[in-house]
Design a protein around this motif. Structure first.
Motif, PDB file in Angstrom:
ATOM      1  N   LEU A   8       0.838  -1.194   0.000  1.00 40.54           N
ATOM      2  CA  LEU A   8       0.000   0.000   0.000  1.00 40.54           C
ATOM      3  C   LEU A   8       0.873   1.243   0.000  1.00 40.54           C
ATOM      4  O   LEU A   8       1.867   1.322   0.736  1.00 40.54           O
ATOM      5  N   PRO A   9       0.533   2.245  -0.801  1.00 34.37           N
ATOM      6  CA  PRO A   9       1.301   3.493  -0.795  1.00 34.37           C
ATOM      7  C   PRO A   9       0.993   4.298   0.461  1.00 34.37           C
ATOM      8  O   PRO A   9      -0.046   4.104   1.109  1.00 34.37           O
ATOM      9  N   PRO A  10       1.848   5.234   0.840  1.00 33.13           N
ATOM     10  CA  PRO A  10       1.607   6.038   2.049  1.00 33.13           C
ATOM     11  C   PRO A  10       0.272   6.766   2.011  1.00 33.13           C
ATOM     12  O   PRO A  10      -0.380   6.933   3.050  1.00 33.13           O
ATOM     13  N   GLN A 739       9.981  -6.127   6.810  1.00 39.03           N
ATOM     14  CA  GLN A 739       8.965  -6.319   7.837  1.00 39.03           C
ATOM     15  C   GLN A 739       7.680  -5.613   7.408  1.00 39.03           C
ATOM     16  O   GLN A 739       7.716  -4.644   6.639  1.00 39.03           O
ATOM     17  N   GLY A 740       6.577  -6.097   7.923  1.00 37.34           N
ATOM     18  CA  GLY A 740       5.309  -5.477   7.565  1.00 37.34           C
ATOM     19  C   GLY A 740       4.135  -6.264   8.092  1.00 37.34           C
ATOM     20  O   GLY A 740       4.266  -7.210   8.880  1.00 37.34           O
ATOM     21  N   VAL A 741       2.950  -5.872   7.635  1.00 34.77           N
ATOM     22  CA  VAL A 741       1.702  -6.459   8.103  1.00 34.77           C
ATOM     23  C   VAL A 741       0.825  -6.771   6.909  1.00 34.77           C
ATOM     24  O   VAL A 741       0.753  -5.986   5.959  1.00 34.77           O
ATOM     25  N   LEU A 742       0.157  -7.898   6.963  1.00 38.14           N
ATOM     26  CA  LEU A 742      -0.863  -8.252   5.970  1.00 38.14           C
ATOM     27  C   LEU A 742      -2.238  -7.983   6.582  1.00 38.14           C
ATOM     28  O   LEU A 742      -2.548  -8.485   7.667  1.00 38.14           O
ATOM     29  N   ALA A 760       7.466   5.593   7.915  1.00 37.66           N
ATOM     30  CA  ALA A 760       8.268   4.389   7.715  1.00 37.66           C
ATOM     31  C   ALA A 760       7.885   3.694   6.410  1.00 37.66           C
ATOM     32  O   ALA A 760       8.755   3.173   5.688  1.00 37.66           O
ATOM     33  N   VAL A 761       6.580   3.663   6.086  1.00 34.89           N
ATOM     34  CA  VAL A 761       6.154   3.079   4.815  1.00 34.89           C
ATOM     35  C   VAL A 761       6.668   3.902   3.641  1.00 34.89           C
ATOM     36  O   VAL A 761       7.118   3.355   2.618  1.00 34.89           O
ATOM     37  N   ALA A 762       6.642   5.230   3.796  1.00 38.57           N
ATOM     38  CA  ALA A 762       7.162   6.086   2.724  1.00 38.57           C
ATOM     39  C   ALA A 762       8.652   5.856   2.507  1.00 38.57           C
ATOM     40  O   ALA A 762       9.152   5.933   1.375  1.00 38.57           O
ATOM     41  N   ALA A 763       9.364   5.550   3.597  1.00 42.67           N
ATOM     42  CA  ALA A 763      10.807   5.284   3.495  1.00 42.67           C
ATOM     43  C   ALA A 763      11.091   3.839   3.104  1.00 42.67           C
ATOM     44  O   ALA A 763      12.273   3.453   3.041  1.00 42.67           O
ATOM     45  N   ILE A 768       2.982  -2.592   4.170  1.00 42.09           N
ATOM     46  CA  ILE A 768       1.644  -3.064   4.507  1.00 42.09           C
ATOM     47  C   ILE A 768       0.994  -3.569   3.221  1.00 42.09           C
ATOM     48  O   ILE A 768       0.919  -2.841   2.219  1.00 42.09           O
ATOM     49  N   TYR A 769       0.568  -4.824   3.249  1.00 40.01           N
ATOM     50  CA  TYR A 769      -0.103  -5.417   2.094  1.00 40.01           C
ATOM     51  C   TYR A 769      -1.589  -5.613   2.430  1.00 40.01           C
ATOM     52  O   TYR A 769      -1.935  -6.007   3.547  1.00 40.01           O
ATOM     53  N   ALA A 770      -2.399  -5.362   1.422  1.00 40.13           N
ATOM     54  CA  ALA A 770      -3.834  -5.619   1.537  1.00 40.13           C
ATOM     55  C   ALA A 770      -4.154  -6.827   0.667  1.00 40.13           C
ATOM     56  O   ALA A 770      -4.037  -6.765  -0.566  1.00 40.13           O
ATOM     57  N   VAL A 771      -4.522  -7.926   1.281  1.00 41.20           N
ATOM     58  CA  VAL A 771      -4.738  -9.170   0.543  1.00 41.20           C
ATOM     59  C   VAL A 771      -6.229  -9.495   0.506  1.00 41.20           C
ATOM     60  O   VAL A 771      -6.989  -9.153   1.412  1.00 41.20           O
ATOM     61  N   GLU A 772      -6.615 -10.162  -0.563  1.00 42.98           N
ATOM     62  CA  GLU A 772      -8.008 -10.564  -0.723  1.00 42.98           C
ATOM     63  C   GLU A 772      -8.207 -12.060  -0.518  1.00 42.98           C
ATOM     64  O   GLU A 772      -9.316 -12.474  -0.175  1.00 42.98           O
TER      65      GLU A 772
END
Length: 836
Positions: A8-10, A739-742, A760-763, A768-772
C-alpha cells in the motif's frame, strides 16, 4: 501472482483533512449552533415520540455514552415544553374522616403555595379569634347561666331532702366518700354508742327514716350524671355556637379567593367542621394528653395540633428561587413569566430509586416510635414531571429495587400512588399512610445502550408496549467537508459556552482526523461528542500552558499524545517484555508452522495492538484440527468458529478425494487470558499450510484477518491498533525493510495510522499489504507462488498448494500403512488417489 500485488502506498494509510477546506481563520468566526450532528435518524424518532400523545409512545433513546443523547433530547423536550400549558399544582391535605388516607388536592398552576399560605394565616387568625370569643363577657354570661341552672337544680333536689331529714332527726352529711345520712341530737351527729342509748322504738323510727331517705338520696344521686351530661351538652352547644360565630366569617373570607375550586371549598368546609368539633385545641396550650399520661414531652406532631390544617404542597409550578437557580437545582427548562413557568416541566432524575421516583412518606423517630402524618409526604420525580417530561437512565433505573415495576404500573394505570419499598415488596412495615393516588400524564424518556434495550424488550413484553418509540443514536457519521464544518460549529459553540480558546484551521483539521481515527474508518467521523469535546478542552489547557492565544494543531496533537501516555502503561509493559525476550515474538528469519498474529486489547477507552506468536504442528490423525485454546477453555466461541472454518477450507480444497489423515494443533503461544474473535483465523491457516507444506514463513510479517470457507480474507476490527502494535516491536528491534503487516483488502478504507508508521512506509522500511485471498497472503509470507489449480484440480510443481497436497498424501500413505500393520492380510478399504 506476487508480481500483481504491491504494498500500500503512504497515501492509502492516512486520509488527512485539508485546513484550506475551512472557510474561517479560527472558530471564533463561526456562529454557535445547538444541533447534535450526525443523528438524523435519532432526531426524527425523538420528534415523533414527543409529538405522539397516545398512550404507550414513550421513548427509549439507545446508543453509546457520549453521543449526545441527553443533550439532544433535553433540548427538544424543552423546546416542545415551552409551548405547552403549565401543569396543575398538587398538594395533600388532611382527611378528617380517615386521617391515614390524606386527600390529594389539584390546583391551578401556581396556586398551591398561596393556598398553603392562606391556610396558615387562617389558623393564626383562628388561634386568636377563638380564645378571644371564649374570654368575652357574653360567653361568660351564657356559661354562668348554664352553671347557675345546674346549681339551682342541685340545690332544689337536695334542699328538700335536707329539710325532711332534719325534721326526723336525721342529718345529710358530706364526707370523703360522698353524701351520707346520720342521726343527730341537738345538732350533733350521734356516735354509735350514744345512738344505742336511745329508746328502742326511737332507734327503729330513725333507722326506718334513714332507709327511706337513703332511697330518695340514691335516686337524686342517680340523676346527677344526667344533669351533668345535660350541662355538658348545653356547654358544648354553647361552645359550638360561639365557635361558629368566631369561625364562620373567617372561613367565608378564606373561601373568597377560591370560589371556582370546589375541592378547596369542600376542604374549607371540612376544616370548619373539625375546628368546631375540636375547639378545645384552640383553648388549651397544655401538654398533649397522651404524652402527659406517659410522663414524657410531646412529639413534634403532638406538640402542634394545628398541623392537620396545613396544606402540604407537593408540586409547586412557580419559578425557582434565586438560590435554587444559583445551585442548579431547577429541573424546569422553560423561562418564567410573571412568576410562573411558561411551559411544561422537563425533569431528569439522576438517582431513580423507588422513593425518588414516586415519592415517599417520611417518618419521625420520637422516643423509639415512628410517627408520621400527611405533612411528611414528599414528591418524587414523577410528581415534578407530571404534565410534562421525565428523563431517566435505564441502567440506573433497572438496578434499583422495585423502581422498574413501579414505573410500569404507574404508566399503565396512569395513576401515581406513593408506596414504601416494604409495600412494593409485599412486606409489612411500620404504620404509614395511604395517600390518595394522583392522575399521571407524563412522557418518559429512557437513556441506555442498545443491548440493554434489546434484552429488556425480549425479557419483558411490557417494556415494548410502554416504550414503543426507539431513538437509535449512531456512533459515527459520513466524513465530508460538510460534516467537518459541523464539527467546527460544535467546537465553536463549546468554546463560547465554556470560555475556551478558539481553534485555528490546522487544529480543527487535526480534530477531524482524530474523529476519523476514533470512528475506525477514514471515511467516517465519530459522533462520540464526549471524546471530541474532552479533546478540545485538553488542547485548550496545553495552549494555555504555552501562553498561546489560539489553539493550534500542535496543541491538539499534544492533547492526543498526553491522553495516550496516561493510559498506555500496560502497552508499554507488554512492548518491554517483547523487547527483553520474555514474550517471544520474532521479527526476522523464517519458521515452519509459526506466524505472528495480531490482537487488540481494550482498556476502557484506550485500545492497543498486541502481537502474538501462533504455532501449528501436524501429525498423523483422523482429520482433526485441534484448537488448544478451546480445549483449555481459553478460546471464545468466535475464535473456535474461525478454527472450524479453516478446517473446512483445508478439507474441501486439498482433500476432496482422499482422507484427511492429519491431526493439527493450533495455539496462541504465551496466551494466558483467553482469546476470542475470528480475526486470527487467516494467520492460523497460514501456519497450518506452512506446517503441511514444510515451507517456512518469514517472521518479519504479522497477519490479521478472518477467512471464509472459500479462502477469501475478510475484514476485521482494530486494524490501526494492530498495525501500530507490530510496528512498535519492529522499530524497537530495528526496521529492516523486510517487515510489515498483511491486512484484509476490505480494511484499507479504515486506515488512519500514526504519522511515524506512514513515514516508515514512505521510506520503504516497513510495508503493509492488503490481501483478498489466502493465496495472495501465503505468497507474501513464504516468497513461494501459491499455485492455481488446473482443470483436474492439480497444482503446479513448486507451489505452496502442491506442497500442501503432497504433505496430506504423505500422511494418507502413513495411515494406510498403519492400518495394514494393524490388520495383516487385509487391504485398507481406502484407495490411494494416485491409483486413479
Amino acid at each position: 501472482m506476487t508480481g500483481r500485488l504491491k504494498p500500500l502506498p503512504p497515501g492509502a494509510l492516512y486520509t488527512p483533512c485539508d485546513p484550506a477546506d475551512f472557510p474561517f481563520a479560527t472558530t471564533a468566526e463561526i456562529d454557535p449552533v445547538e444541533d447534535v450532528i450526525g443523528q438524523d435518524r435519532a432526531v426524527a424518532a425523538v420528534r415523533f415520540a414527543i409529538g405522539m400523545k397516545h398512550h404507550g409512545f414513550n421513548l427509549f433513546a439507545m446508543g453509546p455514552e457520549g453521543t449526545g443523547k441527553y443533550s439532544l433530547i433535553r433540548r427538544f423536550l424543552e423546546l416542545r415544553a415551552a409551548g405547552e400549558p403549565v401543569p396543575d399544582d398538587w398538594g395533600y391535605v388532611n382527611n378528617f374522616d380517615e386521617p391515614h388516607r390524606p386527600r390529594a388536592l389539584r390546583l391551578p398552576p401556581g396556586r398551591a403555595a398561596p393556598l398553603a399560605a392562606d391556610m396558615d394565616r387562617l389558623v393564626e387568625e383562628l388561634r386568636a379569634a377563638i380564645p378571644a370569643a371564649f374570654e368575652s363577657d357574653a360567653y361568660r354570661a351564657q356559661r354562668a347561666v348554664i352553671d347557675q341552672r345546674f346549681k339551682q337544680r342541685h340545690e332544689e333536689a337536695f334542699g328538700g331532702l335536707h329539710e325532711r331529714a332534719q325534721s326526723q332527726g336525721i342529718a345529710l352529711v358530706r364526707t370523703q366518700a360522698g353524701l351520707v345520712l346520720a342521726p343527730v341530737a341537738d345538732g350533733e351527729v350521734l356516735e354509735p354508742q350514744d345512738f344505742a342509748k336511745l329508746p328502742k322504738d326511737e332507734q327503729e323510727r330513725r333507722t326506718q327514716a334513714m332507709a327511706d331517705l337513703q332511697k330518695e338520696l340514691e335516686a337524686h344521686l342517680a340523676e346527677i350524671p344526667k344533669w351533668e351530661k345535660a350541662q355538658r351538652q348545653e356547654i358544648r352547644k354553647l361552645n359550638r355556637q360561639v365557635t361558629r360565630q368566631a369561625v364562620d366569617h373567617l372561613i367565608e373570607e378564606a373561601k373568597r379567593p377560591w370560589t371556582g375550586l370546589p375541592a378547596v371549598l369542600d376542604h374549607l368546609e371540612a376544616v370548619r367542621r373539625d375546628v368546631v368539633e375540636n375547639v378545645r385545641d384552640f383553648l388549651s396550650f397544655e401538654q398533649a394528653p397522651e404524652a402527659a399520661a406517659q410522663g414524657r414531652p410531646p412529639s413534634k406532631i403532638e406538640a402542634d395540633p394545628y398541623r392537620r390544617y396545613h396544606v402540604n404542597v407537593l408540586v409547586d409550578n412557580t419559578c425557582p428561587s434565586p438560590v435554587d437557580e444559583a445551585e442548579g437545582r431547577s429541573d424546569h427548562g422553560p423561562a418564567c413569566v410573571d412568576g410562573r413557568l411558561a411551559g411544561a416541566p422537563v425533569v431528569y432524575e439522576d438517582h431513580p430509586t423507588l422513593p425518588n421516583l414516586i415519592g415517599r412518606v417520611e417518618h419521625l423517630s420520637e422516643f423509639g416510635t415512628l410517627v408520621t402524618d400527611f405533612n411528611l409526604i414528599k414528591a418524587g420525580a414523577l410528581h415534578r414531571a407530571n404534565g410534562g417530561y421525565l428523563i431517566l437512565d435505564a441502567r440506573k433505573l433497572l438496578t434499583q429495587p422495585f423502581a422498574w415495576e413501579t414505573l410500569k404500573r404507574a404508566l399503565r394505570s396512569r395513576r401515581l400512588r406513593i408506596e414504601s419499598p416494604g409495600e412494593a415488596g409485599g412486606l409489612l412495615g411500620t404504620v404509614t399512610l395511604e395517600p390518595e393516588p394522583i392522575p399521571l400524564d407524563v412522557k418518559v424518556v429512557l437513556l441506555g445502550e442498545p443491548q440493554l434495550y434489546y434484552v429488556l424488550t425480549e425479557s419483558d413484553p411490557e417494556a415494548g408496549e410502554l416504550f414503543k418509540v426507539v431513538a437509535d443514536f449512531d456512533n459515527r457519521m459520513d466524513r465530508s467537508t460538510g460534516s467537518a464544518l459541523q464539527y467546527a460549529k460544535l467546537i465553536a459553540t463549546l468554546a463560547r459556552r465554556e470560555n475556551l480558546k478558539s481553534l485555528d484551521r490546522g487544529a480543527m483539521a487535526r480534530v477531524v482526523e482524530h474523529g476519523a481515527r476514533l470512528a475506525g474508518d477514514a471515511e467516517k467521523l465519530s459522533t462520540h461528542m464526549g471524546s471530541i469535546v474532552d479533546l478540545v478542552r485538553e488542547a485548550d489547557f496545553w495552549a494555555g500552558e504555552e501562553g498561546a492565544a489560539v489553539v493550534g494543531a500542535p496543541h491538539v496533537q499534544k492533547a492526543i499524545d498526553a491522553r495516550i501516555h496516561r493510559a498506555d502503561r500496560v502497552r508499554e509493559r507488554i512492548q518491554e517484555e517483547i523487547r527483553r525476550g520474555t514474550l517471544l515474538v520474532e521479527t526476522g528469519g523464517e519458521r515452519v508452522g509459526q506466524i505472528n498474529g495480531l490482537a487488540v486489547l481494550q482498556m476502557h477507552d484506550f485500545a492497543f495492538g498486541r502481537p502474538s506468536r501462533i504455532s501449528c504442528r501436524v501429525r498423523l490423525g483422523k482429520g482433526q484440527v485441534v484448537d488448544i485454546e478451546r480445549e483449555v477453555a481459553l478460546g471464545g466461541p468466535l475464535h473456535s468458529k474461525g478454527v472450524l472454518i479453516l478446517a473446512s477450507y483445508l478439507g474441501t480444497r486439498f482433500a476432496r478425494e482422499m482422507p484427511l489423515s492429519l491431526s493439527a494443533s493450533l495455539v496462541f503461544e504465551q496466551s494466558y487470558s483467553g482469546v476470542d474473535g475470528d480475526s486470527a483465523s487467516s494467520a492460523e491457516l497460514y501456519a497450518l499450510l506452512s506446517a503441511l507444506s514444510e515451507i517456512p514463513i518469514r517472521q518479519g510479517w504479522a497477519v490479521t484477518g478472518s477467512v471464509d470457507q472459500h479462502g477469501r480474507v475478510q475484514a476485521i476490527g482494530g486494524v490501526n491498533e494492530k498495525i501500530e502494535g507490530f510496528f512498535d516491536v519492529c522499530r524497537a528491534r530495528g526496521l529492516t525493510g523486510r517487515q510489515g503487516v498483511l491486512i484484509p483488502a476490505a480494511n484499507v478504507r479504515h486506515l488512519m495510522l500514526r504519522r511515524d508508521v506512514v513515514e516508515a512506509v514512505a521510506a520503504k522500511s516497513f510495508r503493509i499489504y492488503a490481501v483478498e485471498t489466502v493465496d495472495q497472503g501465503i505468497e507474501i509470507l513464504t516468497g513461494v507462488p501459491a499455485g492455481e489449480a488446473d482443470a483436474k484440480g492439480g497444482f503446479p510443481i513448486g507451489s505452496v498448494n502442491r506442497a500442501v497436497v503432497r504433505g496430506l498424501e504423505r500422511l494418507a500413505r502413513l495411515e494406510r500403512k498403519s492400518e495394514e500393520k494393524r490388520l495383516p492380510g487385509r487391504r485398507s478399504g481406502r484407495r490411494d488417489p494416485r491409483e486413479d
